[in-house]
Motif scaffolding. Structure first.
Motif, mmCIF file in Angstrom:
data_model
loop_
_atom_site.group_PDB
_atom_site.id
_atom_site.type_symbol
_atom_site.label_atom_id
_atom_site.label_comp_id
_atom_site.label_asym_id
_atom_site.label_seq_id
_atom_site.Cartn_x
_atom_site.Cartn_y
_atom_site.Cartn_z
ATOM 1 N N ALA A 108 -0.463 -12.491 5.715
ATOM 2 C CA ALA A 108 -1.738 -11.616 5.443
ATOM 3 C C ALA A 108 -1.713 -10.449 5.434
ATOM 4 N N ILE A 109 -0.424 -9.529 5.958
ATOM 5 C CA ILE A 109 0.605 -7.788 5.629
ATOM 6 C C ILE A 109 0.162 -7.893 3.939
ATOM 7 N N ILE A 110 1.297 -9.026 3.794
ATOM 8 C CA ILE A 110 1.671 -9.428 1.989
ATOM 9 C C ILE A 110 0.342 -9.427 1.526
ATOM 10 N N LEU A 111 -0.702 -10.158 1.363
ATOM 11 C CA LEU A 111 -1.542 -10.330 0.994
ATOM 12 C C LEU A 111 -1.861 -8.986 0.511
ATOM 13 N N THR A 112 -2.513 -7.831 1.837
ATOM 14 C CA THR A 112 -3.326 -6.732 1.440
ATOM 15 C C THR A 112 -2.615 -6.322 0.795
ATOM 16 N N LEU A 113 -0.922 -6.041 0.926
ATOM 17 C CA LEU A 113 -0.326 -5.216 0.099
ATOM 18 C C LEU A 113 0.416 -5.633 -1.630
ATOM 19 N N SER A 114 0.219 -6.676 -1.346
ATOM 20 C CA SER A 114 0.134 -7.071 -3.218
ATOM 21 C C SER A 114 -0.985 -6.934 -4.173
ATOM 22 N N LEU A 115 -2.445 -6.919 -3.164
ATOM 23 C CA LEU A 115 -3.729 -6.749 -4.038
ATOM 24 C C LEU A 115 -3.384 -4.929 -4.267
ATOM 25 N N VAL A 116 -2.867 -4.313 -3.787
ATOM 26 C CA VAL A 116 -2.762 -2.729 -3.170
ATOM 27 C C VAL A 116 -2.028 -2.720 -5.176
ATOM 28 N N LEU A 117 -0.768 -3.498 -4.838
ATOM 29 C CA LEU A 117 0.442 -3.371 -5.896
ATOM 30 C C LEU A 117 -0.147 -3.584 -7.173
ATOM 31 N N LEU A 118 -0.860 -4.885 -7.258
ATOM 32 C CA LEU A 118 -1.664 -4.952 -8.656
ATOM 33 C C LEU A 118 -2.636 -4.041 -9.330
ATOM 34 N N SER A 119 -3.467 -3.548 -8.769
ATOM 35 C CA SER A 119 -4.297 -1.883 -9.213
ATOM 36 C C SER A 119 -3.452 -1.314 -9.572
ATOM 37 N N GLY A 120 -2.445 -1.252 -9.425
ATOM 38 C CA GLY A 120 -0.812 -0.236 -10.344
ATOM 39 C C GLY A 120 -0.655 1.289 -9.632
ATOM 40 N N TRP A 121 -0.992 0.860 -8.616
ATOM 41 C CA TRP A 121 -0.068 1.596 -6.986
ATOM 42 C C TRP A 121 1.213 1.927 -6.486
ATOM 43 N N THR A 122 1.645 2.990 -6.926
ATOM 44 C CA THR A 122 3.194 3.223 -6.715
ATOM 45 C C THR A 122 3.101 4.145 -5.539
ATOM 46 N N ALA A 219 15.387 -11.782 -20.989
ATOM 47 C CA ALA A 219 14.448 -11.742 -21.431
ATOM 48 C C ALA A 219 13.574 -10.949 -21.426
ATOM 49 N N ALA A 220 13.626 -10.637 -20.219
ATOM 50 C CA ALA A 220 12.159 -9.988 -19.127
ATOM 51 C C ALA A 220 12.195 -8.999 -19.653
ATOM 52 N N SER A 221 11.193 -8.121 -21.032
ATOM 53 C CA SER A 221 10.919 -6.312 -20.656
ATOM 54 C C SER A 221 10.538 -6.168 -18.598
ATOM 55 N N PRO A 222 11.030 -4.807 -18.804
ATOM 56 C CA PRO A 222 10.070 -4.011 -17.123
ATOM 57 C C PRO A 222 8.965 -4.716 -16.661
ATOM 58 N N LEU A 223 8.040 -4.116 -17.544
ATOM 59 C CA LEU A 223 6.735 -4.475 -16.962
ATOM 60 C C LEU A 223 6.317 -6.186 -17.055
ATOM 61 N N THR A 224 7.365 -7.102 -17.781
ATOM 62 C CA THR A 224 6.697 -8.327 -16.684
ATOM 63 C C THR A 224 7.181 -8.842 -15.372
ATOM 64 N N ARG A 226 8.013 -6.379 -12.943
ATOM 65 C CA ARG A 226 7.355 -5.834 -12.462
ATOM 66 C C ARG A 226 6.288 -6.464 -11.577
ATOM 67 N N ARG A 227 5.055 -7.273 -12.630
ATOM 68 C CA ARG A 227 4.305 -8.145 -12.730
ATOM 69 C C ARG A 227 4.854 -9.449 -12.715
ATOM 70 N N PHE A 228 5.287 -9.524 -12.771
ATOM 71 C CA PHE A 228 5.822 -11.171 -12.179
ATOM 72 C C PHE A 228 6.641 -11.700 -10.666
ATOM 73 N N ALA A 229 7.154 -9.676 -10.759
ATOM 74 C CA ALA A 229 7.766 -9.720 -8.178
ATOM 75 C C ALA A 229 6.044 -9.591 -8.090
ATOM 76 N N VAL A 230 4.997 -8.808 -8.338
ATOM 77 C CA VAL A 230 4.041 -8.768 -7.840
ATOM 78 C C VAL A 230 2.973 -9.841 -7.591
#
Length: 247
Positions: A108-122, A219-224, A226-230
């Motif tokens: 539950a904690i990780i899900l909440t944080l993942s949604l925040v990270l998905l918004s682009g917050w750092t 073969a992955a770009s940095p943006l790709t 980070r998106r994969f990780a989130v």
């Protein structure tokens, strides 16, 4: 087969092992959470947790040469110190009450944080050793249920880190974390001859998965990346919450 698993169950777990090893080869984390979540659909996952930790360490051997020079030891050391403080208490609690409730709270904690990270917050500032040690404590608690990498991955994902550095730091941290956790689980009676046999059978599958994942990472770009990780954090946390409904 180890743990008296049927041939069909063993085959399904081998496929899951290959997929989880690919993810580990690519991202540096997620192996334990993916495999344990899948294993729980077929059998009791608790005896498999030490096998997973042994697999994590073997995969580091496969990856060690490629991550030299990328490891951020200023993060790894305080993270491990914090985890070492929490682990003895956390493992004893999980062994006595079970890991399901712990895993759901973590998810539950990780899900909440993942949604925040998905918004682009750092995080805009560098977090010091005390902050990393605090996250290490949380990770130590989580690793008693086999998912100690998730809070650290979420924490590092929120910081401005280069993809190779993130991946290498996660790999080394998880190795150290598992090296501390395995003796505690052995003391608790979870490590047996079946643990060794299962890890030996997993060895070639792990090598293939890590190799394929490492090729994809290059073969992955940095943006790709980070998106994969989130997205991976999001999926793993959702699986952790849904698992009790599926069993």
């Amino acid at each position: 087969m180890p743990f008296d698993l049927s041939l069909g169950t063993s085959a399904a777990l081998a496929i899951a092992l290959l997929g989880a090893a690919f993810v580990r080869g690519y991202s540096g984390f997620g192996f334990s959470a993916i495999f344990i979540a899948f294993a729980a659909l077929l059998t009791n996952p608790l005896p498999l947790i030490p096998v997973v930790f042994a697999c994590e360490m073997m995969m580091t051997g496969f990856q060690a040469r490629g991550i030299r020079g990328q490891i951020d030891w200023r993060r790894v050391i305080p993270l491990l110190v914090g985890a070492a403080v929490a682990l003895p208490f956390a493992v004893s609690i999980v062994l006595s009450v079970g890991d399901e409730t712990v895993r759901m709270v973590i998810s539950a904690i990780i899900l909440t944080l993942s949604l925040v990270l998905l918004s682009g917050w750092t995080l805009q500032r560098i977090i010091g050793p005390i902050g990393h040690a605090g996250v290490g404590v949380i990770s130590g608690v989580c690793n008693s249920a086999g998912v100690g990498g998730l809070p650290v991955a979420a924490f590092l994902s929120a910081q401005p880190m280069q993809a190779p550095q993130f991946r290498a730091t996660m790999i080394v941290f998880l190795t150290g974390l598992d090296m501390m956790t395995l003796p505690l689980m052995w003391h608790g009676g979870l490590v047996s001859g079946d643990t060794v046999r299962a890890a030996a059978l997993a060895f070639p599958i792990l090598g293939l998965g890590v190799w394929l994942g490492g090729r994809q990472f290059l073969a992955a770009s940095p943006l790709t990346f980070r998106r994969f990780a989130v997205f991976l954090l999001l999926i793993l946390s959702a699986l952790g919450l849904l698992r009790p409904m599926m069993t």
